[in-house]
Scaffold this motif. Structure first.
Motif, PDB file in Angstrom:
ATOM      1  N   ALA A 129       0.806  -1.223   0.000  1.00 34.53           N
ATOM      2  CA  ALA A 129       0.000   0.000   0.000  1.00 34.53           C
ATOM      3  C   ALA A 129       0.837   1.271   0.000  1.00 34.53           C
ATOM      4  O   ALA A 129       0.296   2.358  -0.202  1.00 34.53           O
ATOM      5  CB  ALA A 129      -0.930  -0.004   1.219  1.00 34.53           C
ATOM      6  N   SER A 130       2.138   1.172   0.213  1.00 34.21           N
ATOM      7  CA  SER A 130       2.984   2.365   0.343  1.00 34.21           C
ATOM      8  C   SER A 130       2.978   3.280  -0.887  1.00 34.21           C
ATOM      9  O   SER A 130       3.091   4.506  -0.729  1.00 34.21           O
ATOM     10  CB  SER A 130       4.416   1.960   0.690  1.00 34.21           C
ATOM     11  OG  SER A 130       4.969   1.119  -0.299  1.00 34.21           O
ATOM     12  N   PRO A 131       2.867   2.773  -2.128  1.00 30.62           N
ATOM     13  CA  PRO A 131       2.810   3.687  -3.263  1.00 30.62           C
ATOM     14  C   PRO A 131       1.643   4.679  -3.198  1.00 30.62           C
ATOM     15  O   PRO A 131       1.705   5.741  -3.819  1.00 30.62           O
ATOM     16  CB  PRO A 131       2.664   2.743  -4.468  1.00 30.62           C
ATOM     17  CG  PRO A 131       3.314   1.470  -4.030  1.00 30.62           C
ATOM     18  CD  PRO A 131       2.965   1.359  -2.576  1.00 30.62           C
ATOM     19  N   LEU A 132       0.593   4.348  -2.451  1.00 29.22           N
ATOM     20  CA  LEU A 132      -0.534   5.269  -2.319  1.00 29.22           C
ATOM     21  C   LEU A 132      -0.116   6.548  -1.606  1.00 29.22           C
ATOM     22  O   LEU A 132      -0.605   7.632  -1.935  1.00 29.22           O
ATOM     23  CB  LEU A 132      -1.691   4.605  -1.568  1.00 29.22           C
ATOM     24  CG  LEU A 132      -2.597   3.665  -2.371  1.00 29.22           C
ATOM     25  CD1 LEU A 132      -1.872   2.399  -2.776  1.00 29.22           C
ATOM     26  CD2 LEU A 132      -3.850   3.320  -1.588  1.00 29.22           C
ATOM     27  N   VAL A 133       0.775   6.429  -0.632  1.00 28.63           N
ATOM     28  CA  VAL A 133       1.230   7.611   0.101  1.00 28.63           C
ATOM     29  C   VAL A 133       1.958   8.565  -0.847  1.00 28.63           C
ATOM     30  O   VAL A 133       1.705   9.774  -0.851  1.00 28.63           O
ATOM     31  CB  VAL A 133       2.151   7.202   1.264  1.00 28.63           C
ATOM     32  CG1 VAL A 133       2.683   8.437   1.986  1.00 28.63           C
ATOM     33  CG2 VAL A 133       1.414   6.293   2.236  1.00 28.63           C
ATOM     34  N   LEU A 153      -8.749  11.390  -2.268  1.00 16.96           N
ATOM     35  CA  LEU A 153      -9.694  10.915  -1.264  1.00 16.96           C
ATOM     36  C   LEU A 153      -9.870   9.397  -1.339  1.00 16.96           C
ATOM     37  O   LEU A 153      -9.965   8.723  -0.306  1.00 16.96           O
ATOM     38  CB  LEU A 153     -11.042  11.610  -1.439  1.00 16.96           C
ATOM     39  CG  LEU A 153     -11.089  13.105  -1.086  1.00 16.96           C
ATOM     40  CD1 LEU A 153     -12.455  13.689  -1.421  1.00 16.96           C
ATOM     41  CD2 LEU A 153     -10.766  13.319   0.388  1.00 16.96           C
ATOM     42  N   SER A 154      -9.904   8.862  -2.549  1.00 14.32           N
ATOM     43  CA  SER A 154     -10.042   7.410  -2.714  1.00 14.32           C
ATOM     44  C   SER A 154      -8.826   6.686  -2.155  1.00 14.32           C
ATOM     45  O   SER A 154      -8.947   5.664  -1.470  1.00 14.32           O
ATOM     46  CB  SER A 154     -10.227   7.066  -4.195  1.00 14.32           C
ATOM     47  OG  SER A 154     -11.403   7.645  -4.716  1.00 14.32           O
ATOM     48  N   MET A 155      -7.638   7.229  -2.429  1.00 14.68           N
ATOM     49  CA  MET A 155      -6.423   6.597  -1.914  1.00 14.68           C
ATOM     50  C   MET A 155      -6.333   6.729  -0.399  1.00 14.68           C
ATOM     51  O   MET A 155      -5.871   5.807   0.286  1.00 14.68           O
ATOM     52  CB  MET A 155      -5.193   7.195  -2.602  1.00 14.68           C
ATOM     53  CG  MET A 155      -5.077   6.768  -4.060  1.00 14.68           C
ATOM     54  SD  MET A 155      -3.540   7.282  -4.856  1.00 14.68           S
ATOM     55  CE  MET A 155      -3.875   9.026  -5.118  1.00 14.68           C
ATOM     56  N   ALA A 156      -6.773   7.858   0.141  1.00 11.49           N
ATOM     57  CA  ALA A 156      -6.781   8.023   1.594  1.00 11.49           C
ATOM     58  C   ALA A 156      -7.736   7.018   2.243  1.00 11.49           C
ATOM     59  O   ALA A 156      -7.416   6.417   3.279  1.00 11.49           O
ATOM     60  CB  ALA A 156      -7.180   9.450   1.953  1.00 11.49           C
ATOM     61  N   ALA A 157      -8.904   6.812   1.640  1.00 10.20           N
ATOM     62  CA  ALA A 157      -9.861   5.829   2.167  1.00 10.20           C
ATOM     63  C   ALA A 157      -9.263   4.424   2.126  1.00 10.20           C
ATOM     64  O   ALA A 157      -9.442   3.628   3.064  1.00 10.20           O
ATOM     65  CB  ALA A 157     -11.155   5.885   1.363  1.00 10.20           C
ATOM     66  N   ALA A 158      -8.554   4.113   1.042  1.00 14.68           N
ATOM     67  CA  ALA A 158      -7.912   2.805   0.937  1.00 14.68           C
ATOM     68  C   ALA A 158      -6.848   2.626   2.013  1.00 14.68           C
ATOM     69  O   ALA A 158      -6.718   1.549   2.601  1.00 14.68           O
ATOM     70  CB  ALA A 158      -7.298   2.637  -0.452  1.00 14.68           C
ATOM     71  N   LEU A 159      -6.088   3.679   2.279  1.00 14.95           N
ATOM     72  CA  LEU A 159      -5.064   3.605   3.330  1.00 14.95           C
ATOM     73  C   LEU A 159      -5.688   3.389   4.712  1.00 14.95           C
ATOM     74  O   LEU A 159      -5.128   2.684   5.551  1.00 14.95           O
ATOM     75  CB  LEU A 159      -4.211   4.872   3.318  1.00 14.95           C
ATOM     76  CG  LEU A 159      -3.189   4.989   2.181  1.00 14.95           C
ATOM     77  CD1 LEU A 159      -2.523   6.362   2.214  1.00 14.95           C
ATOM     78  CD2 LEU A 159      -2.138   3.889   2.285  1.00 14.95           C
ATOM     79  N   VAL A 160      -6.833   4.009   4.942  1.00 15.62           N
ATOM     80  CA  VAL A 160      -7.531   3.793   6.212  1.00 15.62           C
ATOM     81  C   VAL A 160      -7.928   2.327   6.351  1.00 15.62           C
ATOM     82  O   VAL A 160      -7.757   1.712   7.427  1.00 15.62           O
ATOM     83  CB  VAL A 160      -8.776   4.702   6.304  1.00 15.62           C
ATOM     84  CG1 VAL A 160      -9.645   4.306   7.492  1.00 15.62           C
ATOM     85  CG2 VAL A 160      -8.357   6.162   6.422  1.00 15.62           C
ATOM     86  N   VAL A 165      -6.918  -3.003   8.890  1.00 12.19           N
ATOM     87  CA  VAL A 165      -6.596  -4.430   8.779  1.00 12.19           C
ATOM     88  C   VAL A 165      -5.292  -4.735   9.507  1.00 12.19           C
ATOM     89  O   VAL A 165      -5.180  -5.731  10.230  1.00 12.19           O
ATOM     90  CB  VAL A 165      -6.509  -4.847   7.296  1.00 12.19           C
ATOM     91  CG1 VAL A 165      -5.970  -6.272   7.170  1.00 12.19           C
ATOM     92  CG2 VAL A 165      -7.877  -4.746   6.640  1.00 12.19           C
ATOM     93  N   VAL A 166      -4.275  -3.887   9.324  1.00  9.58           N
ATOM     94  CA  VAL A 166      -2.994  -4.098  10.006  1.00  9.58           C
ATOM     95  C   VAL A 166      -3.177  -4.015  11.520  1.00  9.58           C
ATOM     96  O   VAL A 166      -2.654  -4.848  12.278  1.00  9.58           O
ATOM     97  CB  VAL A 166      -1.953  -3.068   9.527  1.00  9.58           C
ATOM     98  CG1 VAL A 166      -0.689  -3.130  10.392  1.00  9.58           C
ATOM     99  CG2 VAL A 166      -1.598  -3.301   8.056  1.00  9.58           C
TER     100      VAL A 166
END
Length: 215
Positions: A129-133, A153-160, A165-166
C-alpha cells in the motif's frame, strides 16, 4: 518541477501512480461489493454473485482511466476497451505465478506459525500500500482539480482500510477472531484477497500496460 498528475494528451503516468490508483479504487469498490455479496446465498456462483465479485476490479480500472489524463473522451473509451481485457488477463497471470512461487512456504502458513507470519503479512501489506502515500503527496503538491481530489480521497480511504486491517491483525488478534466468526468466509477471503493479491496484481498489470502508451 513535480510531474503533473493531470496529464495532457499523450502523456503516460508512472507505473507506481497507476498502481496506486487501481489498488485504491479496487479497495473502495470492494467495500460495497462485500456488503452486497454478504446478502446473497453462500457461494452460489449465480450471475449476480459472480458479477459482484468481478465488478470492483473492472470499475477500478475504468475509474483510473477516466481520471488519470486530459485525453479526449474517445481516446479514454478506446483505452478502456483495449487495456481492460489486457490488464485482466495479465493480472490473472501475475496471480497464478505468484501463487506458484508461494508453494514452497505453504507449510509455514498454518496456525502454529501465526505468531511469526502475522507481523510479516502486515509488513507485506504496508509495503503493497505504500505507493498510495507517494501518489497522494504528488497530488497535494500540484494544483488541485476535481479528478485529483477524487483520486486523493479514494487513496486516503484505501489507506484507512489497510491501516485498520494491520491494526486488527497485529494488535487486536482477539477482535480478528471475532470478526472471522461473524463474517462469512467467502467475504473475508474476498476482502483479504483484494488487499494482498488481486489489488497488487491488477495494479501492477495496469501500471505496466498504461506506461507502454499503447492507447
Amino acid at each position: 518541477m513535480p510531474e503533473s498528475v493531470a496529464r495532457d494528451a499523450g502523456e503516460t503516468p508512472p507505473v507506481g501512480d497507476t498502481y496506486a490508483l487501481v489498488y485504491a479504487f479496487i479497495l473502495v469498490f470492494l467495500v460495497p461489493g462485500s456488503i452486497l455479496i454478504g446478502q446473497l446465498p453462500f457461494r452460489t456462483y449465480t450471475f449476480a454473485y459472480v458479477s459482484l465479485v468481478t465488478m470492483p476490479f473492472v470499475l477500478a480500472l475504468v475509474a483510473t482511466f477516466l481520471t488519470d489524463s486530459r485525453d479526449s473522451a474517445r481516446t479514454v473509451a478506446v483505452r478502456i476497451g483495449v487495456l481492460v481485457p489486457l490488464i485482466v488477463l495479465t493480472g490473472v497471470a501475475v496471480l497464478f505465478t505468484s501463487s506458484l512461487l508461494l508453494l514452497p512456504i505453504n507449510r509455514f502458513l498454518g496456525p502454529e506459525f501465526r505468531g511469526v507470519t502475522t507481523p510479516l503479512a502486515a509488513l507485506l501489506l504496508v509495503g503493497l500500500a505504500s505507493p498510495l502515500v507517494l501518489a497522494i503527496v504528488r497530488r497535494l503538491r500540484e494544483r488541485l482539480t476535481v479528478p485529483s481530489v477524487f483520486q486523493a480521497l479514494s487513496m486516503a480511504a484505501a489507506l484507512v482500510l489497510v491501516g485498520l486491517v494491520v491494526y486488527v491483525s497485529v494488535w487486536r488478534v482477539g477482535m480478528l477472531g471475532e470478526i472471522s466468526d461473524t463474517v462469512r468466509k467467502d467475504v473475508v477471503i474476498y476482502i483479504i484477497g483484494g488487499l494482498v493479491w488481486y489489488g497488487p496484481a491488477f495494479g501492477l498489470a495496469a501500471g505496466l500496460w498504461r506506461r507502454t502508451g499503447l492507447v
